[in-house]
Design an enzyme around this catalytic site. Sequence first.
Site, PDB file in Angstrom:
ATOM      1  N   CYS A 101       0.839  -1.181   0.000  1.00  0.00           N
ATOM      2  CA  CYS A 101       0.000   0.000   0.000  1.00  0.00           C
ATOM      3  C   CYS A 101       0.886   1.246   0.000  1.00  0.00           C
ATOM      4  CB  CYS A 101      -0.950   0.075   1.185  1.00  0.00           C
ATOM      5  SG  CYS A 101      -2.122  -1.275   1.224  1.00  0.00           S
ATOM      6  N   ARG A 131       3.900  -0.157  -4.916  1.00  0.00           N
ATOM      7  CA  ARG A 131       3.639  -0.741  -3.599  1.00  0.00           C
ATOM      8  C   ARG A 131       2.356  -1.566  -3.563  1.00  0.00           C
ATOM      9  NH1 ARG A 131       6.834   1.531   0.331  1.00  0.00           N
ATOM     10  NH2 ARG A 131       5.424   0.751   1.916  1.00  0.00           N
ATOM     11  N   TRP A 141      -2.632  -2.677  -1.796  1.00  0.00           N
ATOM     12  CA  TRP A 141      -2.320  -4.098  -1.966  1.00  0.00           C
ATOM     13  C   TRP A 141      -3.217  -4.801  -0.956  1.00  0.00           C
ATOM     14  CZ3 TRP A 141      -0.409  -8.255   0.860  1.00  0.00           C
ATOM     15  CH2 TRP A 141       0.036  -9.362   0.113  1.00  0.00           C
ATOM     16  N   ASN A 170      -1.952   1.542   5.691  1.00  0.00           N
ATOM     17  CA  ASN A 170      -1.075   0.469   5.231  1.00  0.00           C
ATOM     18  C   ASN A 170      -0.799  -0.414   6.436  1.00  0.00           C
ATOM     19  OD1 ASN A 170       0.915  -1.119   4.021  1.00  0.00           O
ATOM     20  ND2 ASN A 170       2.530   0.380   4.423  1.00  0.00           N
ATOM     21  N   GLY A 171      -0.937  -1.722   6.289  1.00  0.00           N
ATOM     22  CA  GLY A 171      -0.660  -2.621   7.408  1.00  0.00           C
ATOM     23  C   GLY A 171      -1.883  -3.465   7.719  1.00  0.00           C
ATOM     24  N   GLU A 209      17.582 -17.199  -8.320  1.00  0.00           N
ATOM     25  CA  GLU A 209      17.185 -15.831  -8.650  1.00  0.00           C
ATOM     26  C   GLU A 209      16.594 -15.766 -10.066  1.00  0.00           C
ATOM     27  OE1 GLU A 209      16.634 -13.272  -7.086  1.00  0.00           O
ATOM     28  OE2 GLU A 209      16.811 -11.597  -8.484  1.00  0.00           O
ATOM     29  N   LYS A 253      12.767 -14.543 -10.850  1.00  0.00           N
ATOM     30  CA  LYS A 253      12.444 -13.469 -11.792  1.00  0.00           C
ATOM     31  C   LYS A 253      11.398 -13.960 -12.795  1.00  0.00           C
ATOM     32  CE  LYS A 253      13.862 -10.387 -10.282  1.00  0.00           C
ATOM     33  NZ  LYS A 253      14.572 -10.597  -9.074  1.00  0.00           N
ATOM     34  N   GLU A 299       7.870 -14.446 -11.112  1.00  0.00           N
ATOM     35  CA  GLU A 299       7.129 -13.239 -10.748  1.00  0.00           C
ATOM     36  C   GLU A 299       6.742 -12.402 -11.966  1.00  0.00           C
ATOM     37  OE1 GLU A 299      10.950 -10.680  -9.015  1.00  0.00           O
ATOM     38  OE2 GLU A 299       9.019 -10.430  -8.064  1.00  0.00           O
ATOM     39  N   HIS A 319      18.556 -36.590  -7.674  1.00  0.00           N
ATOM     40  CA  HIS A 319      17.807 -37.050  -6.498  1.00  0.00           C
ATOM     41  C   HIS A 319      16.307 -36.816  -6.661  1.00  0.00           C
ATOM     42  CE1 HIS A 319      21.530 -37.884  -4.442  1.00  0.00           C
ATOM     43  NE2 HIS A 319      21.966 -36.685  -4.795  1.00  0.00           N
ATOM     44  N   LYS A 335       5.968  -4.304  -4.035  1.00  0.00           N
ATOM     45  CA  LYS A 335       7.415  -4.245  -3.876  1.00  0.00           C
ATOM     46  C   LYS A 335       7.843  -4.340  -2.425  1.00  0.00           C
ATOM     47  CE  LYS A 335      11.549  -2.336  -5.605  1.00  0.00           C
ATOM     48  NZ  LYS A 335      12.002  -3.630  -6.128  1.00  0.00           N
TER      49      LYS A 335
HETATM   50  C1  AGP Z   1      12.164  -9.973  -6.052  1.00  0.00           C
HETATM   51  O1  AGP Z   1      12.227  -9.531  -7.337  1.00  0.00           O
HETATM   52  C2  AGP Z   1      11.241  -9.348  -5.132  1.00  0.00           C
HETATM   53  N1  AGP Z   1      10.559  -8.246  -5.499  1.00  0.00           N
HETATM   54  C3  AGP Z   1      11.278  -9.761  -3.676  1.00  0.00           C
HETATM   55  O2  AGP Z   1      11.681 -11.092  -3.592  1.00  0.00           O
HETATM   56  C4  AGP Z   1      12.132  -8.911  -2.723  1.00  0.00           C
HETATM   57  O3  AGP Z   1      13.486  -9.087  -2.993  1.00  0.00           O
HETATM   58  C5  AGP Z   1      11.781  -9.286  -1.268  1.00  0.00           C
HETATM   59  O4  AGP Z   1      10.425  -9.034  -1.039  1.00  0.00           O
HETATM   60  C6  AGP Z   1      12.631  -8.562  -0.252  1.00  0.00           C
HETATM   61  O5  AGP Z   1      12.455  -7.186  -0.317  1.00  0.00           O
HETATM   62  P1  AGP Z   1      13.434  -6.185   0.423  1.00  0.00           P
HETATM   63  O6  AGP Z   1      14.773  -6.331  -0.221  1.00  0.00           O
HETATM   64  O7  AGP Z   1      12.836  -4.833   0.212  1.00  0.00           O
HETATM   65  O8  AGP Z   1      13.469  -6.598   1.857  1.00  0.00           O
END
Ligand code: AGP
Length: 628
Positions: A2, A27, A75, A101-102, A497, A501, A504, A520, A623
Amino acid sequence: MCGIVGYVGGQSALDVVVAGLKRLEYRGYDSSGVAVLADGGLAAGKKAGKLVNLEKELVGRPLPAGATGIGHTRWATHGGPTDANAHPHLDNAGRVAVVHNGIIENFAVLRDELAERGHELVSETDTEVVAHLLAESFSSCGDLAESMRLVCRRLEGAFTLVAVHADEPDVVVGARRNSPLVVGVGGGEAFLASDVAAFIAHTRSAIELGQDQVVELRRDEGGSGGVGGAAGVSVTVTDFHGAPAEVRSYRIDWDASAAEKGGYDYFMLKEIAEQPKAVADTLLGRIDSGGSLTLDEVRIPDSVLREVDKVVVVACGTAFHAGMIAKLAIEHWTRIPCETELASEFRYRDPILDSRTLVIAISQSGETMDTLMALRHAREQGAKVLAICNTNGSTISRESDAVLYTHAGPEVAVASTKAFLTQLVACYLVALYLAQVRGSKWGDEVRGVVRELSAISGEVERVLETMEPVRELARSLARKNTVLFLGRHVGYPVALEGALKLKELAYMHAEGFAAGELKHGPIALIEDDLPVVVVVPSPRGRSVLHDKIVSNMQEIRARGARTIVIAEEGDEAVVPYADHLIRIPATPTLLQPLVSTVPLQVFACELATARGNEVDQPRNLAKSVTVE
Ligand code: AGP
């Protein structure tokens, strides 16, 4: 999660707030809304979906002009992404508007109490109770800031709240507990926002708010400016009981253009392209003229660092992958045992920590709740916490014993790119610094790695110049359902990683494996023409690792996999087993992720674009993840 904006000043509040929301849309983008105080009343508009839906709504149904307002981009947590659940939420008389937010954990009890007193709540959100509680308190005390303090004392959970009341047209009030809120002041205006990006176009003077504080912004022609205020506007900060709070003002060193797309179609593309500079900037000022490290900001005394007998890295998502690489570097260069743990799991297993444990918390936003809770737990157990963070003044940086800032600049795209590379640089710096302080590496050895690290920015640039075939390959795979990623040693977190990517952004089944684990179980997934990305370690490092991954490539190819091989220039052994070969510059073994991750970022971005997905705002994500 949010995005929140509040504004008091001389401009159209609607324009300022909507422009701020655009910068905070990363956000959350399930719905958005605004409220403006004008003509003795309060007018609000809100709409499900992206901000553009709200903008259309406001064209069809304009709000009256006013110079005090609030806004929100959501969000969803409690209640689906509908018009009714969008913020702001109003009381029954339509005099109070609040954005949040929260999560308010005791909202159900509060809602029942309000219902008994005759309030009619119309949404499924936890937030709406706050609007009603504020209205009740205001009717007895006639002061919005005091009402906010009274209400906050009754709330449980994590929250940032920003509210306006039609009877106080010159006032915006905010409050925070375990959720971000910053103040911007300048030019007779004041701003509240989840992130400075919302007001950076107007002012670069900011004020940090502490936990459990309430802030009042008041238009105050000819007034003193209050604590940290400026001519024409006062800013007053107290705790939840009304005691004046100390505030810290700071200057934002990002400029407005850093938060713009700058001619790129997506923020992600811009942020990928900015990586050489971000990597170089993160090294700036940390290497002395003799080539040794000087980490002045690490305020943990060298004597304490010499006593450390265990390092634990906590982080989430991409930052966790950086932490996995940090473990390899720390153990190799310092011989101190190091664990890397998902922050969300950390405190629930009752980890063994004491004053000789160094906990490294990695976070781009500095607001990730799981990471924040992990570091709090670590500090309670007596461990020292060093944060690696990209956001000045964020909660994680404030609550840690020391902070090493990454200098990536604002990262807006939800998918993390430049933040990851700068987190890696910061992890290498910490590992080398520990080695330097403890003497586990000779001075010349440390200086040698520092020299290699300093050259990496140019190598990242070179990788970026050769990405067209990667884009072409990504487009050709747009109709595939699954892509697997394999790696060993530092290549394993890179594989994870790359898969993250792709998940997401492209919404594909993407999984990363340690290549040795394949036999395995996961090898059963291999079928004809299945794309498998293989991140090959340098043959100049531990040759046994390299040889083993070449064998793994043969094993999967024999079963029909289409191999996409990322290998360093000059590595000819991989050629016979690569259906597609992506070359990266030769780097020291531990530093390879700085170059091998880049093609995977480009690959995911292009594949998502080819599938018609929203690159900067992937579905269901936000984010900054400020809930546990
Ligand atoms: C990855 O592309 C993400 N958006 C996500 O995994 C992110 O790295 C994670 O939420 C941690 O966020 P931060 O670095 O702001 O703590």
